[in-house]
Design a protein around this motif. Sequence first.
Motif, PDB file in Angstrom:
ATOM      1  N   CYS A   1       0.832  -1.208   0.000  1.00  0.00           N
ATOM      2  CA  CYS A   1       0.000   0.000   0.000  1.00  0.00           C
ATOM      3  C   CYS A   1       0.866   1.257   0.000  1.00  0.00           C
TER       4      CYS A   1
ATOM      5  N   CYS B   1      -3.677   5.929   3.193  1.00  0.00           N
ATOM      6  CA  CYS B   1      -4.680   6.466   2.263  1.00  0.00           C
ATOM      7  C   CYS B   1      -6.073   6.021   2.723  1.00  0.00           C
ATOM      8  N   ARG B   2      -7.079   6.703   2.178  1.00  0.00           N
ATOM      9  CA  ARG B   2      -8.457   6.418   2.613  1.00  0.00           C
ATOM     10  C   ARG B   2      -8.856   4.981   2.328  1.00  0.00           C
ATOM     11  N   THR B   3      -8.339   4.413   1.268  1.00  0.00           N
ATOM     12  CA  THR B   3      -8.582   3.011   0.945  1.00  0.00           C
ATOM     13  C   THR B   3      -7.317   2.471   0.311  1.00  0.00           C
ATOM     14  N   PHE B   4      -7.159   1.168   0.329  1.00  0.00           N
ATOM     15  CA  PHE B   4      -5.934   0.549  -0.183  1.00  0.00           C
ATOM     16  C   PHE B   4      -5.654   0.983  -1.618  1.00  0.00           C
ATOM     17  N   TYR B   5      -4.439   1.440  -1.853  1.00  0.00           N
ATOM     18  CA  TYR B   5      -3.978   1.845  -3.180  1.00  0.00           C
ATOM     19  C   TYR B   5      -2.552   1.340  -3.314  1.00  0.00           C
TER      20      TYR B   5
ATOM     21  N   LEU C   1      -6.575  10.403  -2.763  1.00  0.00           N
ATOM     22  CA  LEU C   1      -6.517   9.254  -1.860  1.00  0.00           C
ATOM     23  C   LEU C   1      -6.274   9.590  -0.394  1.00  0.00           C
TER      24      LEU C   1
ATOM     25  N   THR D   1      -8.760   5.915  -8.976  1.00  0.00           N
ATOM     26  CA  THR D   1      -9.730   5.045  -8.334  1.00  0.00           C
ATOM     27  C   THR D   1      -9.026   3.739  -7.984  1.00  0.00           C
ATOM     28  N   PRO D   2      -8.844   3.444  -6.716  1.00  0.00           N
ATOM     29  CA  PRO D   2      -8.127   2.230  -6.330  1.00  0.00           C
ATOM     30  C   PRO D   2      -8.814   0.959  -6.813  1.00  0.00           C
TER      31      PRO D   2
ATOM     32  N   SER E   1      -8.421  -3.554  -6.536  1.00  0.00           N
ATOM     33  CA  SER E   1      -7.945  -4.603  -5.630  1.00  0.00           C
ATOM     34  C   SER E   1      -6.509  -4.994  -5.970  1.00  0.00           C
TER      35      SER E   1
END
Length: 174
Positions: free
Chosen positions: A32, A38-42, A127, A149-150, A152
């Motif tokens: 990551c 970050c706000r969500t996994f990237y 992010l 946009t992250p 998976s």
Amino acid sequence: IQTYTGKRFDLLDIDIEQIDIFDIAHALANTCRFAGHCRTFYSVAQHSIHVSYLVPQEHARVALLHDAAEAYLTDIPAPFKRLMPDYQAIEQHVWSAIARRFDLPNELPAEVKHADLVALATERRDLLKRTNDRWPMLDGVSSDAAIRTPVSPDAAKRAFLRRFGDLQPRWAES
């Protein structure tokens, strides 16, 4: 270390034949950015793909692999990395081996360094929590218009390998 594909990576005696694009793609897709803040996994893999599209075509391969050493070490945020000259030397040692393995320049082109900063500015915008903190390395750097946009880790890994295949046709044929 033992890699995803079961290879042996010896930092003190790097065998470039043990450097495998599948290991790099897998590790970067599961790493990551921003030390996980970050706000969500990237993933670093997704970041690398982004950078590869921000440079002229002749630099796209090196841009895609510019963070490949992190597949064998780890991603350390730049402010901390600057405090660790020994780590930077180790990272350069690993990068040199990766560069030999994939026939890349030992020094990143200026276009790749700039694209990395554009990607950083874009990722910060999309992010991270918005703050008024100044990031000096981004002074004068504009973000990319596209929204990050992250995806998976599995999707990032597949995309990374597709991009590598597009940029390294000999590999895609084997």
